[in-house]
Design a protein around this motif. Structure first.
Motif, PDB file in Angstrom:
ATOM      1  N   GLY A 175       5.383 -54.039 -24.992  1.00  0.00           N
ATOM      2  CA  GLY A 175       5.213 -53.169 -23.830  1.00  0.00           C
ATOM      3  C   GLY A 175       3.812 -53.125 -23.265  1.00  0.00           C
ATOM      4  O   GLY A 175       3.536 -52.323 -22.378  1.00  0.00           O
ATOM      5  N   THR A 177       0.697 -54.554 -20.984  1.00  0.00           N
ATOM      6  CA  THR A 177       0.631 -55.339 -19.753  1.00  0.00           C
ATOM      7  C   THR A 177      -0.673 -56.111 -19.613  1.00  0.00           C
ATOM      8  O   THR A 177      -0.749 -57.048 -18.824  1.00  0.00           O
ATOM      9  CB  THR A 177       0.803 -54.426 -18.523  1.00  0.00           C
ATOM     10  N   VAL A 178      -1.716 -55.712 -20.310  1.00  0.00           N
ATOM     11  CA  VAL A 178      -3.033 -56.314 -20.103  1.00  0.00           C
ATOM     12  C   VAL A 178      -3.911 -56.042 -21.315  1.00  0.00           C
ATOM     13  O   VAL A 178      -3.644 -55.130 -22.108  1.00  0.00           O
ATOM     14  CB  VAL A 178      -3.679 -55.735 -18.813  1.00  0.00           C
ATOM     15  N   HIS A 187     -10.455 -56.968 -31.817  1.00  0.00           N
ATOM     16  CA  HIS A 187      -9.281 -56.335 -32.421  1.00  0.00           C
ATOM     17  C   HIS A 187      -8.071 -57.234 -32.590  1.00  0.00           C
ATOM     18  O   HIS A 187      -7.025 -56.761 -33.008  1.00  0.00           O
ATOM     19  CB  HIS A 187      -8.882 -55.098 -31.597  1.00  0.00           C
TER      20      HIS A 187
ATOM     21  N   ARG B   4      -4.497 -48.731 -18.352  1.00  0.00           N
ATOM     22  CA  ARG B   4      -3.481 -49.407 -19.136  1.00  0.00           C
ATOM     23  C   ARG B   4      -2.094 -48.860 -18.838  1.00  0.00           C
ATOM     24  O   ARG B   4      -1.866 -47.643 -18.927  1.00  0.00           O
ATOM     25  CB  ARG B   4      -3.772 -49.238 -20.647  1.00  0.00           C
ATOM     26  N   GLN B   5      -1.236 -49.755 -18.463  1.00  0.00           N
ATOM     27  CA  GLN B   5       0.164 -49.425 -18.209  1.00  0.00           C
ATOM     28  C   GLN B   5       0.958 -49.925 -19.399  1.00  0.00           C
ATOM     29  O   GLN B   5       0.904 -51.115 -19.728  1.00  0.00           O
ATOM     30  CB  GLN B   5       0.602 -50.130 -16.930  1.00  0.00           C
ATOM     31  N   LEU B   6       1.678 -49.039 -20.055  1.00  0.00           N
ATOM     32  CA  LEU B   6       2.388 -49.371 -21.295  1.00  0.00           C
ATOM     33  C   LEU B   6       3.873 -49.082 -21.103  1.00  0.00           C
ATOM     34  O   LEU B   6       4.240 -48.028 -20.555  1.00  0.00           O
ATOM     35  CB  LEU B   6       1.822 -48.544 -22.450  1.00  0.00           C
ATOM     36  N   PHE B   7       4.716 -49.990 -21.555  1.00  0.00           N
ATOM     37  CA  PHE B   7       6.149 -49.889 -21.290  1.00  0.00           C
ATOM     38  C   PHE B   7       6.910 -49.623 -22.580  1.00  0.00           C
ATOM     39  O   PHE B   7       6.724 -50.323 -23.581  1.00  0.00           O
ATOM     40  CB  PHE B   7       6.624 -51.214 -20.671  1.00  0.00           C
ATOM     41  N   LEU B  42      -4.849 -47.688 -29.899  1.00  0.00           N
ATOM     42  CA  LEU B  42      -5.445 -48.296 -28.705  1.00  0.00           C
ATOM     43  C   LEU B  42      -6.621 -47.463 -28.198  1.00  0.00           C
ATOM     44  O   LEU B  42      -7.684 -47.999 -27.851  1.00  0.00           O
ATOM     45  CB  LEU B  42      -4.376 -48.444 -27.612  1.00  0.00           C
ATOM     46  N   GLU B  45      -9.472 -48.153 -30.416  1.00  0.00           N
ATOM     47  CA  GLU B  45     -10.021 -49.494 -30.208  1.00  0.00           C
ATOM     48  C   GLU B  45     -10.867 -49.563 -28.932  1.00  0.00           C
ATOM     49  O   GLU B  45     -11.841 -50.303 -28.867  1.00  0.00           O
ATOM     50  CB  GLU B  45      -8.889 -50.526 -30.156  1.00  0.00           C
ATOM     51  N   LEU B  46     -10.461 -48.787 -27.938  1.00  0.00           N
ATOM     52  CA  LEU B  46     -11.214 -48.769 -26.682  1.00  0.00           C
ATOM     53  C   LEU B  46     -12.394 -47.801 -26.747  1.00  0.00           C
ATOM     54  O   LEU B  46     -13.138 -47.663 -25.768  1.00  0.00           O
ATOM     55  CB  LEU B  46     -10.280 -48.394 -25.522  1.00  0.00           C
TER      56      LEU B  46
END
Lengths: 227, 227
Positions: A175, A177-178, A187, B4-7, B42, B45-46
């Motif tokens: 899921g 996207t980038v 990481h 961030r776009q997460l699906f 995430l 990590e960012l």
């Protein structure tokens, strides 16, 4: 810039549609055959003219729309010059620039997932195909795949790009996207803390099943999706 | 900006993570409970600090991560002031600005899919939740949904935004990741060529089955995903 990331849920493939401006010329990267009509409808709705359709490599998990898009839109089809898909209109070489109405994508030869895989670089982003995925890397066990070359492409080509370069891959299964070059450097669990030899051992022992559609997709894609 | 776009493939939900800068504060919109650990990994990590977790409305198809994210990160949870989810930390009002380390999202009351649906507006994009989807609109048949209000929110609020505003919805079922106000004005098949009354008739006769998880998700979400 117009930038559309489109997901094929059956094969978890990302396709990218780009244009510098509404009403201008467009390029599509890694299009999926089953979505051809949707692409054409969207391209028309955005008032774009498709001039290039490119595959980062010969896909083994879905059938490319390159040939069908060429038939329907008269676009130029592009793959790396090393491809065995002789039906493509143009084989790009390493470093070659593809100018889409002022939007420039530079071809970067990044073998490893296959022996004819290219990435396409823009000032702020890169389309990595399957060589570098989000927190993963593309398998290296068929179509001339080579884990040494995968390591070399990632470490010595992709990771030399600016840290803030956005990474857009041809697949994701969770899921996302980038990602970015900085993030993958820090990481990516297949890469961090490993030597080249350790990475090669890891990749050579993944023991993944073949893609479900591989026996259909590879020969079809060598005919630009038209056989 | 980090975006961030997460699906979530199980419920076709889009979640958005935003921050002005690496190392800064972050906001997450429409997070899904089952992905909580992934979000936190995430975010770490960012190098981000989660300060806000927001839902555009009470979801009927997935369980929100709001309560769990609040427990794990001490973030402030936000929904529109009309929500029945009394567990949220802050109920935003129409027009209120949410400042995330200099990144400003303005709350826009856009009822119709539910009677407590908000959109969140930035200078170049809007998060529309389920009121406006890509080439579609959110159903209006439960949780105070109202097709007249949906029409009004879309036509008189969302479509008053600049044409080039990018639309980011909470769901898509065909692999699209983004649209724009101009496109939806011109090409949304539920809206084009219809009067308000015709749209209301269409929406009131969709006869969709209830979401599979509705009987679980709604009560869970009224408890911020924690019951």
């Amino acid at each position: 810039m117009i930038f559309r990331q489109l997901f094929d849920s059956e094969t978890s493939t990302y396709t990218y549609l780009l244009a510098r401006r509404a009403g201008g010329e467009a390029v599509i990267i890694d299009p999926v055959l089953g979505a051809t009509d949707m692409y054409i409808k969207l391209i028309n709705e955005l008032g774009l003219k498709l001039v290039f359709a490119m595959d980062t490599h010969t896909h083994a998990d879905h059938i490319t729309a390159l040939g069908t898009l060429r038939d329907k839109t008269a676009c130029v089809t592009i793959m790396g010059e090393q491809t065995r898909a002789e039906c493509v209109s143009h084989g790009v070489t390493d470093g070659e620039k593809i100018d889409v109405d002022g939007l420039v994508l530079q071809a970067l030869f990044t073998p490893g997932h296959t022996n004819e895989s290219y990435s396409f670089v823009m000032p702020d982003r890169i389309f990595t195909g399957d060589v570098l995925l989000y927190r993963s890397t593309g398998r290296t066990d068929f179509q001339g795949g080579d884990a040494h070359k995968s390591w070399d492409s990632i470490m010595n080509r992709l990771f030399k790009l600016p840290d803030d370069t956005l990474v857009y891959a041809a697949h994701d299964y969770k899921g996302w996207t980038v990602s970015s070059i900085a993030e993958e450097k820090k990481h990516n669990p297949r890469l961090i803390g490993r030597t080249e030899q350790q990475y090669v051992e890891l990749m050579n022992n993944l023991k993944l099943p073949n893609p479900r559609l591989m026996d259909i997709a590879v020969p079809a894609n060598l005919a630009c999706g038209k056989n």
